[in-house]
Design a protein around this motif. Structure first.
Motif, mmCIF file in Angstrom:
data_model
loop_
_atom_site.group_PDB
_atom_site.id
_atom_site.type_symbol
_atom_site.label_atom_id
_atom_site.label_comp_id
_atom_site.label_asym_id
_atom_site.label_seq_id
_atom_site.Cartn_x
_atom_site.Cartn_y
_atom_site.Cartn_z
ATOM 1 N N VAL A 118 6.351 6.685 5.244
ATOM 2 C CA VAL A 118 7.757 6.416 5.521
ATOM 3 C C VAL A 118 8.284 7.544 6.407
ATOM 4 N N ARG A 134 7.400 1.176 7.858
ATOM 5 C CA ARG A 134 7.132 1.471 6.451
ATOM 6 C C ARG A 134 8.425 1.738 5.691
ATOM 7 N N ARG A 138 9.734 -0.295 2.480
ATOM 8 C CA ARG A 138 10.009 0.433 1.241
ATOM 9 C C ARG A 138 11.438 0.219 0.766
ATOM 10 N N SER A 139 12.378 0.201 1.699
ATOM 11 C CA SER A 139 13.789 0.121 1.336
ATOM 12 C C SER A 139 14.348 -1.294 1.387
ATOM 13 N N ASP A 208 3.141 8.056 -0.027
ATOM 14 C CA ASP A 208 2.892 7.455 -1.342
ATOM 15 C C ASP A 208 1.466 7.817 -1.776
#
Length: 474
Positions: A118, A134, A138-139, A208
């Motif tokens: 990210v 990314r 993710r969000s 991650d």
């Protein structure tokens, strides 16, 4: 001329007209037309001469100007040609440069979009300047919606705070953070300031590392599980025979004391007899606790299987309570069996596929952790403190929710972060080594890896702790 002359004469006064026309009249007053014609011809010739001279001078000037203009035009054409050639060269160079810049921009954009991290770019005010693919995944926020917005207004769940950004910009150095949510994810976060830019800013990289942490945990727990059965069996077989002999001797001594054959009535012997009897009772109690631990280890070693079986989780939990009541006790402290336990079980709970003996060990480990926290709180509190354990079991959609809650000493945020970790972290060796017996890495592994469930903890140092377990029903 015939008409102009009378008109001009009309404009003059009579005396002036007479004086001007005198040369053109005879003595008898008649007009001398020959004189008039000659005069008019002369005037016209003079005027034409003047006009011709003027036209010639004008032509000469125009010719000179034309020559100068031609020279200027030639110079201008040469300069235009030179400038055009330079512009064409500059345009071609600019086109090549633009193509290279576009290719480089596309290459960098593809790198940013394809990287598994990210990536978030921020200016000094926290406004988003870069938001890669990314980050979108993710969000759940598209890049078009994110860029130009304040990071914490559209994504308040991010772990990085404005204080971290200010710290990185002030120190002009990278800042590394680790954020772990046991049972969910593990993140390595790097904040580094941008250099050689007109406006200050930072880039946030979120890696991650959940799979890496899980893989490391699995390797550790695999070795632990592979040796646990053998270790438990060896310890039980070595300790159980002498322990049984000790218990047998203690029972004989208690029988002798109860029968009064130890000179109970003689002077000075009564206090000694009572003291010996109390010591023997304590030894017998401790021996029963050790026997319970050995029996539990044997059951765990013999009962482990490679296949999950449907079982009643409430029964497993109650059996673990009985084991904790037999095994958990500390000197000068209230034993586990005397703790207040509140049960909140939902009716008609379904059977859940589980590894029974491993799940018993999970509950027993949690009860051991809970008992230690209650004892610590009781020793630091006044007499009004009532150690209480609350057990909750309920069905939640397609899962079984289990909560074990106590009002003992809670966990700090740092303790919660490393509670389920089985190994030391860089920069945390001293803290991780402290209270190693309070770690719950084995229960976490059993729940998350063996049962494919979830386990988490919520705690407050002053209120208490709650362990959350979720087991899938299918």
């Amino acid at each position: 001329m015939r008409f102009l002359l009378p008109t001009a004469l009309l404009l003059l006064s009579p005396l002036t007209q007479a004086s001007l026309l005198a040369p053109f009249r005879n003595e008898d007053g008649s007009t001398r037309w020959q004189y008039v014609a000659n005069f008019s011809s002369g005037v016209l010739i003079i005027l034409l001469t003047i006009v011709v001279i003027t036209l010639f001078i004008t032509w000469r000037r125009a010719r000179r100007y034309n020559i100068e203009l031609e020279e200027i035009r030639g110079h201008l054409e040469e300069r235009v040609q030179d400038r055009t050639a330079k512009l064409e060269q500059e345009v071609s160079e600019h086109v090549i440069t633009t193509q290279r810049l576009q290719a480089s921009e596309a290459y960098i954009r593809n790198i940013l979009s394809s990287m598994p991290l990210v990536l978030v770019g921020l200016d000094a005010d926290g406004t988003i300047t870069q938001w890669n693919r990314r980050a979108e995944e993710r969000s759940g926020i598209a890049a078009d919606e994110a860029i130009g917005q304040n990071l914490w207004s559209i994504y308040p769940d991010i772990t990085v705070t404005p204080k971290h950004i200010e710290q990185s910009l002030e120190r002009n150095e990278s800042l590394t953070l680790r954020y772990s949510q046991p049972g969910s994810y593990h993140m390595d976060i790097t904040v580094y300031p941008l250099e050689h830019t007109q406006t200050p800013g930072v880039v946030i990289l979120v890696d991650d590392v959940t799979r890496q942490v899980i893989a490391e945990n699995m390797l550790i727990h695999h070795d632990k599980l592979s040796s646990m059965g053998e270790l438990a069996t060896a310890m039980a077989n070595d300790i159980n025979p002498p322990l049984q002999a000790i218990l047998f001797d203690l029972r004989n001594f208690q029988s002798l004391l109860e029968s009064g054959r130890l000179q109970e009535g003689q002077n000075g012997q009564q206090a000694e007899v009572e003291r010996v009897q109390q010591l023997l009772e304590n030894a017998s109690e401790n021996g029963r606790q050790v026997e319970s631990v050995i029996r539990n280890l044997l059951e765990f070693a013999r009962g482990r299987s490679s296949k999950a079986h449907d079982a009643n989780v409430v029964d497993i939990l109650e059996h673990s309570v009985e084991q904790a009541s037999d095994a958990l006790s500390l000197p000068n402290a209230q034993p586990f069996r005397n703790m207040q336990i509140e049960r909140h079980y939902e009716d008609s709970l379904p059977m859940a596929p589980c590894y029974i003996t491993e799940l018993q060990q999970v509950f027993l480990s949690l009860f051991r952790h809970t008992y230690q926290a209650l004892v610590d709180k009781a020793r630091r509190s006044d007499a009004d403190f009532t150690p209480t354990i609350k057990l909750f079991v309920s069905e939640c959609y397609d899962a079984l929710s289990i909560r074990i809650q106590h009002n003992g000493t809670g966990l700090t945020s740092e303790e919660q972060m490393y509670l389920f970790e089985p190994y030391l972290h860089k920069g945390n060796e001293a803290k991780a080594a402290e209270d190693a017996d309070k770690r719950l890495s084995f229960p976490y592994f059993v729940i998350t890896e063996q049962h494919k469930g979830h386990m988490a903890v919520t705690s407050d140092p002053e209120i208490g702790t709650t362990f959350h377990i979720q087991l899938e029903l299918h």
